[in-house]
Write an enzyme that holds these catalytic residues in place. Structure first.
Site, PDB file in Angstrom:
ATOM      1  CG  ASP A   7      43.139  -4.861 -10.097  1.00 34.63           C
ATOM      2  OD1 ASP A   7      44.285  -4.624 -10.502  1.00 34.63           O
ATOM      3  OD2 ASP A   7      42.580  -5.970 -10.244  1.00 34.63           O
ATOM      4  CD  GLU A  68      47.879  -3.265 -11.693  1.00 35.46           C
ATOM      5  OE1 GLU A  68      48.337  -3.853 -12.683  1.00 35.46           O
ATOM      6  OE2 GLU A  68      47.156  -3.809 -10.835  1.00 35.46           O
ATOM      7  CG  ASP A 141      39.551  -8.723 -10.451  1.00 36.85           C
ATOM      8  OD1 ASP A 141      40.474  -8.605 -11.259  1.00 36.85           O
ATOM      9  OD2 ASP A 141      38.788  -9.713 -10.414  1.00 36.85           O
TER      10      ASP A 141
END
Length: 193
Positions: A7, A68, A141
């Protein structure tokens, strides 16, 4: 198969590692956050993120790194730092010869909860449930990085490549594949392609 999820973030970059066994049985291996000091110059912050990610990739030797896919947000500074951190993850994986997969936040929400508009708390709860964790991973996160890895493990065959989809896809898999294709279409339009 070992999947390392990322992330990306410039201040906190989530890292989650899972194992994907037979019958898509998933197991928790590791979760952490690589941090950089916001009072340091951006080049040194990126170096910190890169070094931290490279160390995690070397330590866990994943078969794939799932990151991501960054889309434009209202705050340009945030998206710029996020995109740069994602680039550091891609670079670290590429240097070690490890394939990279990119999944949008919508794809992750759909894969984890079946709802492309799920709230963060729903994703955190499902990540804990899927990986049989007693508590939800913190900070967010870290949970997002695990969700990224889970998404890659559960992705329907052919969804990311845009190839022919299997006749036997479940409704959730079809929705996930359609969301993926829509995200790719929007990304192409945003870039003027």
């Amino acid at each position: 198969m070992i999947i390392l999820g990322v992330d990306p973030g410039l201040t906190r970059c989530g890292v989650g590692v899972i194992g994907a066994g037979a019958s898509r049985r998933l197991s928790f291996i590791h979760v952490d956050v690589v941090r950089s000091d916001p009072h340091t110059s951006q080049d040194l912050r990126l170096l910190t993120i890169y070094n931290g990610l490279r160390a995690k990739i070397e330590r866990f030797a994943p078969d794939t790194v799932s990151i991501e896919r960054v889309f434009a947000q209202e705050n340009r500074n945030t998206v710029l730092g996020t995109a740069q951190a994602a680039g550091m993850a891609m670079l670290a994986a590429a240097q070690l010869g490890i394939p990279v997969a990119l999944h949008t936040p919508t794809e992750v929400k759909l894969a984890i909860t079946g709802n492309g508009r799920a709230e963060k708390i729903q994703i955190e709860r499902m990540v804990a449930h899927i990986l049989n964790l007693n508590t939800m991973p913190k900070p967010a996160d870290a949970a997002d990085a695990l969700a990224q890895a889970i998404t890659h493990a559960l992705r329907p065959a052919g969804a990311l490549e845009g190839g022919e989809r299997e006749q036997h896809l479940t409704t959730a898999q079809r929705q996930w594949a359609e969301a993926s294709q829509e995200a790719q279409r929007r990304h192409s339009v945003d870039r003027g392609m």
